[in-house]
Write a protein that holds these residues in place. Sequence first.
Motif, PDB file in Angstrom:
ATOM      1  N   ASP A  14       0.861  -1.180   0.000  1.00 53.84           N
ATOM      2  CA  ASP A  14       0.000   0.000   0.000  1.00 53.84           C
ATOM      3  C   ASP A  14       0.896   1.228   0.000  1.00 53.84           C
ATOM      4  O   ASP A  14       1.717   1.387   0.920  1.00 53.84           O
ATOM      5  CB  ASP A  14      -0.898  -0.022   1.244  1.00 53.84           C
ATOM      6  CG  ASP A  14      -1.781   1.207   1.349  1.00 53.84           C
ATOM      7  OD1 ASP A  14      -1.782   2.034   0.421  1.00 53.84           O
ATOM      8  OD2 ASP A  14      -2.485   1.344   2.382  1.00 53.84           O
ATOM      9  N   PRO A  15       0.773   2.120  -1.009  1.00 54.87           N
ATOM     10  CA  PRO A  15       1.631   3.316  -1.042  1.00 54.87           C
ATOM     11  C   PRO A  15       1.542   4.153   0.222  1.00 54.87           C
ATOM     12  O   PRO A  15       2.499   4.855   0.565  1.00 54.87           O
ATOM     13  CB  PRO A  15       1.092   4.085  -2.254  1.00 54.87           C
ATOM     14  CG  PRO A  15       0.479   3.037  -3.127  1.00 54.87           C
ATOM     15  CD  PRO A  15      -0.106   2.015  -2.176  1.00 54.87           C
ATOM     16  N   ALA A  16       0.426   4.090   0.943  1.00 54.97           N
ATOM     17  CA  ALA A  16       0.292   4.864   2.175  1.00 54.97           C
ATOM     18  C   ALA A  16       1.104   4.266   3.322  1.00 54.97           C
ATOM     19  O   ALA A  16       1.300   4.914   4.355  1.00 54.97           O
ATOM     20  CB  ALA A  16      -1.184   4.956   2.577  1.00 54.97           C
ATOM     21  N   GLN A  17       1.552   3.024   3.154  1.00 57.35           N
ATOM     22  CA  GLN A  17       2.354   2.333   4.174  1.00 57.35           C
ATOM     23  C   GLN A  17       3.613   1.794   3.501  1.00 57.35           C
ATOM     24  O   GLN A  17       3.740   0.595   3.263  1.00 57.35           O
ATOM     25  CB  GLN A  17       1.544   1.189   4.815  1.00 57.35           C
ATOM     26  CG  GLN A  17       0.262   1.634   5.484  1.00 57.35           C
ATOM     27  CD  GLN A  17       0.517   2.431   6.753  1.00 57.35           C
ATOM     28  OE1 GLN A  17       1.625   2.444   7.305  1.00 57.35           O
ATOM     29  NE2 GLN A  17      -0.516   3.123   7.226  1.00 57.35           N
ATOM     30  N   PRO A  18       4.555   2.651   3.172  1.00 61.60           N
ATOM     31  CA  PRO A  18       5.710   2.234   2.359  1.00 61.60           C
ATOM     32  C   PRO A  18       6.644   1.245   3.054  1.00 61.60           C
ATOM     33  O   PRO A  18       7.459   0.599   2.384  1.00 61.60           O
ATOM     34  CB  PRO A  18       6.425   3.559   2.067  1.00 61.60           C
ATOM     35  CG  PRO A  18       6.002   4.473   3.172  1.00 61.60           C
ATOM     36  CD  PRO A  18       4.592   4.078   3.493  1.00 61.60           C
ATOM     37  N   LYS A  19       6.556   1.110   4.372  1.00 60.20           N
ATOM     38  CA  LYS A  19       7.446   0.184   5.081  1.00 60.20           C
ATOM     39  C   LYS A  19       6.886  -1.234   5.148  1.00 60.20           C
ATOM     40  O   LYS A  19       7.561  -2.132   5.638  1.00 60.20           O
ATOM     41  CB  LYS A  19       7.702   0.686   6.501  1.00 60.20           C
ATOM     42  CG  LYS A  19       8.480   1.989   6.558  1.00 60.20           C
ATOM     43  CD  LYS A  19       8.761   2.397   7.995  1.00 60.20           C
ATOM     44  CE  LYS A  19       9.559   3.692   8.057  1.00 60.20           C
ATOM     45  NZ  LYS A  19       9.838   4.092   9.464  1.00 60.20           N
ATOM     46  N   TRP A  20       5.670  -1.426   4.679  1.00 60.66           N
ATOM     47  CA  TRP A  20       5.031  -2.737   4.790  1.00 60.66           C
ATOM     48  C   TRP A  20       4.966  -3.401   3.420  1.00 60.66           C
ATOM     49  O   TRP A  20       4.366  -2.869   2.480  1.00 60.66           O
ATOM     50  CB  TRP A  20       3.616  -2.605   5.348  1.00 60.66           C
ATOM     51  CG  TRP A  20       3.560  -2.155   6.773  1.00 60.66           C
ATOM     52  CD1 TRP A  20       4.615  -2.021   7.627  1.00 60.66           C
ATOM     53  CD2 TRP A  20       2.392  -1.763   7.504  1.00 60.66           C
ATOM     54  NE1 TRP A  20       4.197  -1.578   8.847  1.00 60.66           N
ATOM     55  CE2 TRP A  20       2.836  -1.411   8.814  1.00 60.66           C
ATOM     56  CE3 TRP A  20       1.032  -1.675   7.211  1.00 60.66           C
ATOM     57  CZ2 TRP A  20       1.960  -0.981   9.792  1.00 60.66           C
ATOM     58  CZ3 TRP A  20       0.151  -1.240   8.180  1.00 60.66           C
ATOM     59  CH2 TRP A  20       0.604  -0.903   9.456  1.00 60.66           C
ATOM     60  N   LEU A  21       5.562  -4.530   3.309  1.00 61.67           N
ATOM     61  CA  LEU A  21       5.399  -5.395   2.149  1.00 61.67           C
ATOM     62  C   LEU A  21       4.746  -6.687   2.612  1.00 61.67           C
ATOM     63  O   LEU A  21       5.042  -7.187   3.704  1.00 61.67           O
ATOM     64  CB  LEU A  21       6.752  -5.712   1.497  1.00 61.67           C
ATOM     65  CG  LEU A  21       7.494  -4.571   0.803  1.00 61.67           C
ATOM     66  CD1 LEU A  21       8.832  -5.076   0.277  1.00 61.67           C
ATOM     67  CD2 LEU A  21       6.656  -3.982  -0.328  1.00 61.67           C
ATOM     68  N   THR A  22       3.898  -7.222   1.784  1.00 58.89           N
ATOM     69  CA  THR A  22       3.247  -8.483   2.137  1.00 58.89           C
ATOM     70  C   THR A  22       2.984  -9.270   0.862  1.00 58.89           C
ATOM     71  O   THR A  22       3.523  -8.937  -0.202  1.00 58.89           O
ATOM     72  CB  THR A  22       1.940  -8.218   2.921  1.00 58.89           C
ATOM     73  OG1 THR A  22       1.420  -9.466   3.380  1.00 58.89           O
ATOM     74  CG2 THR A  22       0.901  -7.496   2.071  1.00 58.89           C
TER      75      THR A  22
END
Length: 264
Positions: free
Chosen positions: A123-131
Motif C-alpha cells: 500500500d503506497p500509504a504504508q511504504p514500510k510494509w510489504l506483504t
Amino acid sequence: MIEQVRAALPRRPLHLKPYVAAWRGWLLMLLGLAAAGGIFAWIGIALLPGIVSDYGIRDTARPLVSARVEPGGRCRSHYGLLHDCTVTLSGRVDAKSPPVRLENSILFFDFHVGDWSVQAMGDPAQPKWLTTDIALDHIWNRVVTLVLFAGLGLLIPFGLVRFTIRQNRERARVAAISGQVLEPVALRVAGRDNTSTTVTDAEGHSYRWQLPGRTRLLVDPRQAGTVLGVRPAAGGEAYPIDEKLRVIDLTAQERAALKAAMQG
C-alpha cells in the motif's frame, strides 16, 4: 494371607508417601509454564505483528511491480490443513518509497493440496510494509489460527492448576492416614490408566489414587487381581502398596519380613 501379613506388619505408627513426589509436580509446573510462555512469545514475535500490519492494508494493498519475492521461499503443509509459509520480500511500494527488505511469515488453516503462487503486495500509504497476496487472502484464517494457539497456551496453565489441586488433595489424603498404626487389607484393582489406579476392598468401598502407570503393586501370588493395601487400624481409606514397598517407611528387616509373608 492377610493374617500372615498382619503378623509381619509392625505395630507402630507408619508413615506413607504419595506416589507422585512434590518435586515432580513442581518440575511439571515449571516445564508447563515454560511451554506456555514459549507459545505466547512465538505468537507475539512470529504471528501477531504480521497479522496487525496486513490487517491494516487488507483493503488498500495492490500488486507491486517494484517489489519481488526472493528465491528460497517455502510453504510447508501439514496434512493438507495447516500451512506455514515463509518468503523474503524486497523492493519498493512505489518509486517514491525507500527500498524495503523483510521476511513475511504466515501460519493458517486451510484445505489445500499442492503448490502456492505468491505475489508481492503493498500500500503506497504504508511504504514500510510489504506483504503477499496469500497473506492477505488468508488474513481471517490467520486470526483464527492465532486464537487457537493462544487457547492452547492458556489451556496449559489451566491444566497445570487442575493437576496441582489434584496432587494437593492426594497428599492431604495420604497425610490423613499416615503416621498411624496401620493394618493390612486385601484390595482388588478395579481400574487403571496411565495416571491413576482404582482399588476396592471386600466391603465394596472404592478408592482412586494417583499412581504412575509403570508402578507395580504388591500382588498376592495366590489370588489373581488382589494387591496389598494398608489402612489405619482406627479406620480410614485403604492405600495400595507398591511391589518394592517404597511408599511405606519400613526397615530393611521389616520389608523383607513383609515380602516373605506375602509370598508364604
